[in-house]
Design an enzyme around this catalytic site. Structure first.
Site, PDB file in Angstrom:
ATOM      1  N   ARG A 109      -1.089   9.917   6.327  1.00  0.00           N
ATOM      2  CA  ARG A 109      -0.207   9.406   7.389  1.00  0.00           C
ATOM      3  C   ARG A 109       0.733  10.551   7.731  1.00  0.00           C
ATOM      4  O   ARG A 109       1.514  10.983   6.869  1.00  0.00           O
ATOM      5  CB  ARG A 109       0.547   8.160   6.895  1.00  0.00           C
ATOM      6  CG  ARG A 109       1.599   7.681   7.869  1.00  0.00           C
ATOM      7  CD  ARG A 109       2.122   6.276   7.546  1.00  0.00           C
ATOM      8  NE  ARG A 109       1.201   5.261   8.009  1.00  0.00           N
ATOM      9  CZ  ARG A 109       1.519   3.991   8.251  1.00  0.00           C
ATOM     10  NH1 ARG A 109       2.759   3.582   8.060  1.00  0.00           N
ATOM     11  NH2 ARG A 109       0.622   3.123   8.668  1.00  0.00           N
ATOM     12  N   HIS A 136      -3.941   5.304  15.578  1.00  0.00           N
ATOM     13  CA  HIS A 136      -3.949   4.487  14.354  1.00  0.00           C
ATOM     14  C   HIS A 136      -5.301   3.770  14.290  1.00  0.00           C
ATOM     15  O   HIS A 136      -5.400   2.573  14.471  1.00  0.00           O
ATOM     16  CB  HIS A 136      -2.789   3.482  14.410  1.00  0.00           C
ATOM     17  CG  HIS A 136      -2.426   2.882  13.087  1.00  0.00           C
ATOM     18  ND1 HIS A 136      -3.086   3.194  11.907  1.00  0.00           N
ATOM     19  CD2 HIS A 136      -1.481   1.966  12.753  1.00  0.00           C
ATOM     20  CE1 HIS A 136      -2.534   2.491  10.922  1.00  0.00           C
ATOM     21  NE2 HIS A 136      -1.570   1.743  11.393  1.00  0.00           N
ATOM     22  N   GLN A 139      -6.018   0.614  12.139  1.00  0.00           N
ATOM     23  CA  GLN A 139      -5.411  -0.602  12.688  1.00  0.00           C
ATOM     24  C   GLN A 139      -6.314  -1.207  13.768  1.00  0.00           C
ATOM     25  O   GLN A 139      -6.582  -2.410  13.774  1.00  0.00           O
ATOM     26  CB  GLN A 139      -4.028  -0.268  13.277  1.00  0.00           C
ATOM     27  CG  GLN A 139      -3.299  -1.476  13.821  1.00  0.00           C
ATOM     28  CD  GLN A 139      -2.939  -2.476  12.734  1.00  0.00           C
ATOM     29  OE1 GLN A 139      -2.376  -2.104  11.711  1.00  0.00           O
ATOM     30  NE2 GLN A 139      -3.266  -3.744  12.929  1.00  0.00           N
ATOM     31  N   ASP A 231       3.487  -3.900  20.216  1.00  0.00           N
ATOM     32  CA  ASP A 231       3.893  -3.123  19.044  1.00  0.00           C
ATOM     33  C   ASP A 231       5.361  -2.749  19.252  1.00  0.00           C
ATOM     34  O   ASP A 231       5.900  -2.888  20.361  1.00  0.00           O
ATOM     35  CB  ASP A 231       3.000  -1.874  18.921  1.00  0.00           C
ATOM     36  CG  ASP A 231       3.333  -1.026  17.691  1.00  0.00           C
ATOM     37  OD1 ASP A 231       3.954  -1.541  16.748  1.00  0.00           O
ATOM     38  OD2 ASP A 231       2.956   0.180  17.681  1.00  0.00           O
ATOM     39  N   CYS A 271       0.492  -5.298  15.241  1.00  0.00           N
ATOM     40  CA  CYS A 271       0.046  -4.593  14.033  1.00  0.00           C
ATOM     41  C   CYS A 271       1.027  -4.778  12.880  1.00  0.00           C
ATOM     42  O   CYS A 271       0.667  -4.569  11.728  1.00  0.00           O
ATOM     43  CB  CYS A 271      -0.132  -3.117  14.338  1.00  0.00           C
ATOM     44  SG  CYS A 271       1.362  -2.340  14.981  1.00  0.00           S
ATOM     45  N   ARG A 299      -6.841  -5.603   7.385  1.00  0.00           N
ATOM     46  CA  ARG A 299      -6.668  -4.193   7.029  1.00  0.00           C
ATOM     47  C   ARG A 299      -7.368  -3.917   5.696  1.00  0.00           C
ATOM     48  O   ARG A 299      -7.918  -2.838   5.484  1.00  0.00           O
ATOM     49  CB  ARG A 299      -5.167  -3.844   6.926  1.00  0.00           C
ATOM     50  CG  ARG A 299      -4.400  -3.903   8.241  1.00  0.00           C
ATOM     51  CD  ARG A 299      -4.901  -2.880   9.248  1.00  0.00           C
ATOM     52  NE  ARG A 299      -4.959  -1.554   8.664  1.00  0.00           N
ATOM     53  CZ  ARG A 299      -3.931  -0.696   8.639  1.00  0.00           C
ATOM     54  NH1 ARG A 299      -2.788  -1.016   9.200  1.00  0.00           N
ATOM     55  NH2 ARG A 299      -4.058   0.500   8.083  1.00  0.00           N
TER      56      ARG A 299
HETATM   57  N1   CP Z   1       0.364  -1.830  10.685  1.00  0.00           N
HETATM   58  C1   CP Z   1       0.668  -0.851   9.801  1.00  0.00           C
HETATM   59  O1   CP Z   1       0.083   0.236   9.788  1.00  0.00           O
HETATM   60  O2   CP Z   1       1.636  -1.182   8.936  1.00  0.00           O
HETATM   61  P1   CP Z   1       2.335  -0.234   7.853  1.00  0.00           P
HETATM   62  O3   CP Z   1       3.172   0.763   8.594  1.00  0.00           O
HETATM   63  O4   CP Z   1       3.131  -1.169   7.018  1.00  0.00           O
HETATM   64  O5   CP Z   1       1.253   0.465   7.074  1.00  0.00           O
HETATM   65  N1  NVA Z   2       3.749   2.414  16.528  1.00  0.00           N
HETATM   66  C1  NVA Z   2       4.222   2.143  15.184  1.00  0.00           C
HETATM   67  C2  NVA Z   2       3.134   1.530  14.367  1.00  0.00           C
HETATM   68  C3  NVA Z   2       3.531   1.165  12.969  1.00  0.00           C
HETATM   69  C4  NVA Z   2       2.411   0.587  12.180  1.00  0.00           C
HETATM   70  C5  NVA Z   2       4.740   3.423  14.562  1.00  0.00           C
HETATM   71  O1  NVA Z   2       4.094   4.467  14.714  1.00  0.00           O
HETATM   72  O2  NVA Z   2       5.786   3.378  13.928  1.00  0.00           O
END
Ligand code: CP
Ligand code: NVA
Length: 311
Positions: A109, A136, A139, A231, A271, A299
């Site tokens: 990440r 992502h 997701q 989101d 998400c 997930r």
């Molecule tokens: N939806 C998602 O990726 O959640 P987290 O940031 O908790 O991993």
């Molecule tokens: N768009 C959000 C998604 C989190 C799962 C972010 O990047 O923070």
């Protein structure tokens, strides 16, 4: 369960998967879920080492991947960037060359998608995108799995996305294009999805019969939609722009009034994590139409399918 063509492959973008591979992963996830529920889970990748390198916080992604790894009898090892020498200035290019020598698969990440691209270049083991500023994909896989479970088939469904044209929106757009889904995106002018993503999705959509609309009006976008997705308005790493974004996105909340304009029985999707009172109202998030915790559960099943396929 057949091992597909993903063996040894990195997944940084939905577009790293062919239409067939994306659909097979959804179908494999649905089969995985059934065997998990029936207590018949027999997939194994015993002894494989899965390293997780996270530069941002996570609840669902980290938990689903760690649980998935353990269910496959593999060993997940999590390192938050703050605990590594990254926090003292070691370049990610050096970090990944250490990780790849001690892993069978790296899940990352990252703040910057270009770091993932560099990691894939420098790593002999697959690199999986666990969220970047640009996409992502894990997701989107769980989201389309959730829709397929509910609707039986995805082709021809209309998915409306309302809010910020962000990483999650990008992966959904690319996924919709592959799956023949009609995706209607409503964002304010300054927060459109990337033109590069739209162009790539439109090329794919020509082949699959998908449709990609980018609009300003949330009301127009949700018309006839089978599901309405939103989101957060301020993604991780965008804290400095928060005030400006909250203002620009104010008219883009998914609330009961907006949901009424979608198809009767339309699902609400997110998400998570959600900011109640910003991108979604509390009543919509907690309504029977909301499938957000199915998305979260899926997930896990998609993480199993992905890890199993790439290992
Ligand atoms: N939806 C998602 O990726 O959640 P987290 O940031 O908790 O991993
Ligand atoms: N768009 C959000 C998604 C989190 C799962 C972010 O990047 O923070």
């Amino acid at each position: 369960m057949r091992v597909n063509s993903l063996s040894g492959r990195s997944i940084l973008s939905v577009n790293d998967l062919s239409v067939d591979e994306f659909e097979s992963l959804i179908d494999l996830s649905i089969r995985v879920k059934k065997s998990v529920k029936a207590g018949l889970f027999g997939l194994e990748k015993e002894g494989r080492i899965i390293t997780l390198l996270f530069q941002k916080p996570s609840t669902r992604t980290r938990l689903s991947l760690e649980v998935a790894a353990r269910m496959l009898k593999a060993h997940p090892i999590y390192m938050g960037a703050g605990e590594t020498q990254l926090s003292r200035g070691e370049p990610i290019a050096d970090t990944v060359r250490v990780f790849e020598r001690m892993s069978n698969c790296i899940v990352a990440r990252v703040n910057s998608h270009s770091d993932l691209v560099a990691m894939r270049r420098l790593s002999r083991v697959p690199v999986i995108n666990a969220l970047s500023d640009f996409e992502h994909p894990l997701q989107a896989l769980a989201d389309f799995m959730t829709l397929k479970e509910r609707k039986g088939s995805l082709r021809g469904l209309k998915l409306a996305y309302v809010g910020d044209g962000n990483n999650v929106a990008h992966s959904l757009i690319l996924g919709a294009a592959k799956l023949g889904v009609w995706m209607s995106v409503a964002t304010p002018e300054g927060y459109r999805p990337s033109l590069e993503v739209i162009a790539a999705a439109k090329v794919e959509a020509e082949k699959t019969g998908a449709k990609i609309d980018v609009l300003s009006s949330p009301q127009k976008a949700v018309e006839d939609a089978d599901a309405v997705y939103t989101d957060v308005w301020v993604s991780m790493g965008q804290e400095a722009e928060a005030k400006k974004k909250l203002e620009a996105l104010r008219g883009y909340q998914v609330n009961a009034e907006l949901m009424k304009l979608a198809k009767p029985g339309a699902f609400f999707m997110h998400c998570l994590p959600a900011h109640r009172g910003e991108e979604v109202s509390e009543d919509v998030l907690e309504s029977p139409a909301s499938v957000v915790f199915d998305q979260a559960e899926n997930r896990l099943h998609t993480a199993i399918a992905v890890l199993y396929s790439v290992l």
